[in-house]
Design an enzyme around this catalytic site. Structure first.
Site, short mmCIF file in Angstrom:
data_model
loop_
_atom_site.label_atom_id
_atom_site.label_comp_id
_atom_site.label_asym_id
_atom_site.label_seq_id
_atom_site.Cartn_x
_atom_site.Cartn_y
_atom_site.Cartn_z
N GLU A 1 8.89 16.59 15.00
CA GLU A 1 9.38 16.52 13.52
C GLU A 1 8.84 17.30 12.62
OE1 GLU A 1 8.34 12.73 11.34
OE2 GLU A 1 10.49 12.55 10.71
N LYS B 1 0.94 -1.28 -0.02
CA LYS B 1 0.05 -0.11 -0.14
C LYS B 1 0.87 1.15 -0.12
CE LYS B 1 -1.97 2.80 2.12
NZ LYS B 1 -1.71 4.35 1.70
N CYS C 1 13.77 11.11 6.33
CA CYS C 1 13.68 10.85 7.83
C CYS C 1 15.12 10.99 8.46
CB CYS C 1 12.84 9.20 7.96
SG CYS C 1 14.08 8.29 7.04
N GLU D 1 9.39 1.88 11.12
CA GLU D 1 10.38 2.68 10.73
C GLU D 1 9.53 4.06 10.65
OE1 GLU D 1 13.48 1.82 10.37
OE2 GLU D 1 13.38 -0.26 9.89
P1 NAD Z 1 2.04 8.72 7.33
O1 NAD Z 1 2.19 7.91 8.73
O2 NAD Z 1 1.11 9.78 7.00
O3 NAD Z 1 1.90 7.40 6.18
C1 NAD Z 1 2.70 6.56 5.86
C2 NAD Z 1 1.73 5.44 5.24
O4 NAD Z 1 1.04 4.84 6.03
C3 NAD Z 1 0.98 5.80 4.07
O5 NAD Z 1 1.19 4.91 2.90
C4 NAD Z 1 -0.45 6.20 4.44
O6 NAD Z 1 -1.22 5.86 3.69
C5 NAD Z 1 -0.48 5.01 5.58
N1 NAD Z 1 -1.37 5.18 6.74
C6 NAD Z 1 -1.96 6.51 7.11
N2 NAD Z 1 -2.50 6.12 8.28
C7 NAD Z 1 -2.56 4.79 8.40
C8 NAD Z 1 -3.39 3.91 9.22
N3 NAD Z 1 -4.08 4.34 10.05
N4 NAD Z 1 -3.11 2.46 9.16
C9 NAD Z 1 -2.24 2.02 8.18
N5 NAD Z 1 -1.69 2.84 7.17
C10 NAD Z 1 -1.80 4.24 7.37
O7 NAD Z 1 3.73 9.31 7.00
P2 NAD Z 1 3.97 9.92 5.63
O8 NAD Z 1 3.59 11.39 5.97
O9 NAD Z 1 3.64 9.36 4.44
O10 NAD Z 1 5.47 10.06 5.82
C11 NAD Z 1 6.42 10.95 6.49
C12 NAD Z 1 6.67 10.24 7.85
O11 NAD Z 1 7.87 9.24 7.46
C13 NAD Z 1 7.78 11.03 8.71
O12 NAD Z 1 7.41 10.92 9.88
C14 NAD Z 1 9.06 10.40 8.25
O13 NAD Z 1 10.03 10.47 9.33
C15 NAD Z 1 8.68 9.04 8.18
N6 NAD Z 1 9.72 8.03 7.37
C16 NAD Z 1 10.60 7.36 8.29
C17 NAD Z 1 11.51 6.43 7.57
C18 NAD Z 1 12.30 5.46 8.51
O14 NAD Z 1 12.89 4.74 7.69
N7 NAD Z 1 12.27 5.62 9.75
C19 NAD Z 1 11.86 6.72 6.34
C20 NAD Z 1 10.76 7.54 5.59
C21 NAD Z 1 9.80 8.45 5.98
#
Ligand code: NAD
Length: 481
Positions: free
Chosen positions: A385, A173, A282, A248
Site C-alpha cells: 500500500e 483517540k 483506503c 479496518e
Molecule cells: P496508522 O495505523 O499509522 O494510525 C492509525 C491510528 O492508530 C492513529 O490514531 C494512530 O495514532 C494510532 N496508532 C498508531 N500506533 C498504534 C498502536 N501501536 N496502538 C494503538 N494505536 C496506534 O494509520 P494512518 O497512517 O493514520 O492511516 C492510514 C492507514 O489507514 C492506511 O493504511 C489506510 O489504508 C488505513 N485506512 C483504512 C480504512 C478502512 O476503512 N479500511 C479507512 C481509512 C484508512
C-alpha cells in the site's frame, strides 16, 4: 497559537505529562497548533470518566439518546464551513472535498445511527413447544475508538455515533496528525448536551495514547481504523484481554476496466478513484487493470485527464489535488516512485514535486499525480500500500487473468469493475476477494451495507446493523414453557 486539550468528563483538560506536540499544516509546512502528548494516565482518567457515565447512559431511553445524537448532527451542520476549512488545513485535502464528502458524511453518521436505534429489532427462536429464546442486545461499556488521518472527522464520527447510540460510552483517540476537527467535535458534543463522560477524546501518539487504550483492562471493545501493521499491534495487545475488536485496515485495490465498458465514465471515475484526497483513501483504486483491446485508448485518455488535475492550495475552492499529510509521508510515497523505476516501471506522468505553486503553499508537501506502467504484478510497488497519488496500469487478456491479478495481493478491501455485460459483472464480483465490489461506480456508499476488508484489509464488518451488532453483546435468554 492554538493549544488543544483532551476532553475528559465533559471538560477540556491538559495532558498529565504536561507535554505537547506540534501539529503541522501540510499545505504550508507551518505549525498550526499544539496537541497533548497524552499517555496512560490520561487514558486512565478518560476510561474512568467513561466507566462512571456508562450506568446512566445505558439506561437512557433510546428516544433520548437519539434526540441528543440528532442535536450533534445539527451542530455539525451549523458549523459546516468552519469544520470543512479546519479539516482542509489540518490534513491537506482540498476544501472542496471536505465540503462534498467529509463534513456531510459526519452529519449523516450521527443522523443515521440516531434513527437506526429507533428501528432496531431483535430475534426470537421457539424451541418447539418447550422454550422461548429471545436475544437481548446490550452495550458492553467503554469503547476504545482509534482513527486515522485521512478522513479524520468522517471516520471518527463513524465510530462515535454507533458506539454511543447503542448505549456504550467511549474514549476516542484521533490521529495525532489530524486532531483539529476531533477537538471541535468534542466541544459540539458538550454543547449538544451529551452527558459528561459519555464521549471522551484523548490526543497523542499511537505508541503511548493508542496502546494505552488497546491494552486497557476496562475497555472491552476496540474499533480501529488504520494501517495493517498497526492493526497487528492492536491485536497483539487486545487479544490477551479478549476484547471485541474490529479492524479496518489498508488496501491495494484493483480497478478492472473491460473492453465493453463505458469508456468515458470509466476514465472519469478512475481519475477520482486514483487521485481523490491525493490517493489517501483506503478505498482508492491504486492498481488499474485494463483489457488489451482498449488499453492504449484508455491510457491516452486517462493520462490526459491526470495532467489536467488542478493541484494547489487546498483552501482554493477549485483545487482538486492538495498536499500529502506530512513530510514523512511524502518521502515514503516518493520512495515508492523511485522503487517503481528500480523495479523496471515507467513513470508515464507525474512523479515530481509540482513547480509554480502559489506563494502561500510553497513549503507544502505536494506531489504530482503519478501513473506507472510496465511493472510485473509481483513487484513491491504492485503489492504494498502506497497511500498516495500513485497508480499503476497493467493490461490483461481475459476475465480469468483479471481476477487472478486483482486477487494477487495480501489485501482485500475494495474493487471496481467496469463492464456493460451484466453476467460478467456478477461473475467477476463474486470471484473477487474483496469486502466491497463496485460495478460501474466507485465510492458509492449506502450506510446500511456491511463494510470491511478481507485478508489483511481487516477483521469484522461495520455499517448499519453490523455496527450496532459490533457495539452490543448478544445475550440469549431461554425461557422454559
Ligand atoms: P496508522 O495505523 O499509522 O494510525 C492509525 C491510528 O492508530 C492513529 O490514531 C494512530 O495514532 C494510532 N496508532 C498508531 N500506533 C498504534 C498502536 N501501536 N496502538 C494503538 N494505536 C496506534 O494509520 P494512518 O497512517 O493514520 O492511516 C492510514 C492507514 O489507514 C492506511 O493504511 C489506510 O489504508 C488505513 N485506512 C483504512 C480504512 C478502512 O476503512 N479500511 C479507512 C481509512 C484508512
Amino acid at each position: 497559537m492554538k493549544r488543544l486539550l483532551n476532553f475528559i468528563d465533559g471538560q477540556f483538560r491538559p495532558p498529565a505529562p504536561g507535554r505537547y506536540l506540534p501539529n503541522v499544516e501540510p499545505a504550508t509546512g507551518r505549525v498550526m497548533a499544539e496537541i497533548p502528548e497524552s499517555g496512560p494516565e490520561d487514558v486512565d482518567a478518560a476510561v474512568a470518566a467513561a466507566s462512571r457515565a456508562f450506568e446512566a447512559w445505558r439506561k437512557t431511553p433510546a428516544e433520548e439518546r437519539s434526540r441528543l445524537l440528532l442535536r450533534v448532527a445539527e451542530l455539525i451542520e451549523a458549523n459546516f464551513e468552519d469544520l470543512a476549512r479546519l479539516e482542509s488545513e489540518d490534513s491537506g485535502k482540498p476544501v472542496a472535498l471536505a465540503r462534498r464528502m467529509d463534513v456531510p458524511r459526519a452529519i449523516l453518521n450521527f443522523r443515521f445511527f440516531a434513527t437506526a436505534i429507533l428501528h432496531a429489532e431483535t430475534s426470537a427462536h421457539m424451541t418447539d413447544d418447550r422454550a422461548l429464546n429471545y436475544t437481548l442486545r446490550q452495550p458492553l461499556g467503554v469503547a476504545g475508538l482509534i482513527s486515522p488521518w485521512n478522513l479524520p472527522l468522517y471516520l471518527l464520527t463513524w465510530k462515535i455515533a454507533p458506539a454511543i447510540a447503542a448505549g456504550n460510552t467511549c474514549v476516542a483517540k484521533p490521529s495525532e496528525l489530524t486532531p483539529m476537527t476531533a477537538d471541535r467535535l468534542a466541544a459540539l458534543i458538550g454543547e449538544a448536551g451529551i452527558p459528561p463522560g459519555v464521549v471522551n477524546v484523548v490526543h497523542g501518539p499511537g505508541a503511548s495514547a493508542g496502546r494505552a487504550l488497546t491494552s486497557h483492562p476496562k475497555v472491552p471493545l476496540i474499533s480501529f481504523t488504520g494501517g495493517t501493521k498497526t492493526g497487528a499491534d492492536v491485536m497483539t495487545h487486545a487479544g490477551p484481554l479478549f476484547k471485541k475488536v474490529s479492524l479496518e485496515l489498508g488496501g491495494k485495490n484493483p480497478n478492472l476496466v473491460f473492453a465493453d465498458a463505458d469508456l468515458e465514465q470509466a476514465v472519469a471515475t478512475s481519475i477520482q478513484s486514483s487521485f481523490s484526497n491525493q490517493g489517501e483513501i483506503c478505498l482508492c483504486g491504486s492498481r488499474l487493470f485494463v483489457e488489451k483491446p482498449i488499453y492504449d485508448e484508455f491510457l491516452d485518455r486517462f493520462l490526459a485527464a491526470t495532467r489536467k488535475l488542478r493541484i494547489g492550495d487546498p483552501l482554493e475552492p477549485a483545487t482538486e489535488v492538495g498536499a500529502l499529510v506530512s513530510d514523512a509521508h511524502r518521502n515514503k510515497v516518493e520512495g515508492y516512485v523511485a522503487l517503481a523505476r528500480e523495479e523496471g516501471g515507467r513513470i508515464l506522468t507525474g512523479g515530481k514535486r509540482p513547480a509554480d505553486l502559489p506563494e502561500r503553499v510553497r513549503g507544502g508537501y505536494f506531489l504530482e499525480p503519478t501513473v506507472v506502467a510496465g511493472l510485473d504484478c509481483s513487484r513491491r510497488v504492485m503489492q504494498e500500500e502506497i497511500f498516495g497519488p500513485v497508480v499503476t496500469v497493467t493490461p490483461f487478456a481475459s476475465p480469468e487473468e483479471a481476477i487472478a491479478l486483482a486477487n494477487g495481493t495480501r489485501y482485500g478491501l475494495s474493487a471496481s469493475v467496469w463492464t456493460r455485460d451484466l453476467q460478467k459483472a456478477h461473475r467477476v464480483a463474486a470471484a473477487l476477494e474483496s469486502g466491497t465490489v463496485w460495478v460501474n461506480t466507485w465510492l458509492l456508499r449506502d450506510l446500511r451495507v456491511p463494510f470491511g476488508g478481507m485478508k489483511e484489509s481487516g477483521v469484522g464488518r461495520e455499517g448499519g446493523f453490523e455496527s450496532l451488532a459490533f457495539f452490543t453483546e448478544a445475550k440469549n435468554v431461554c425461557v422454559k414453557l
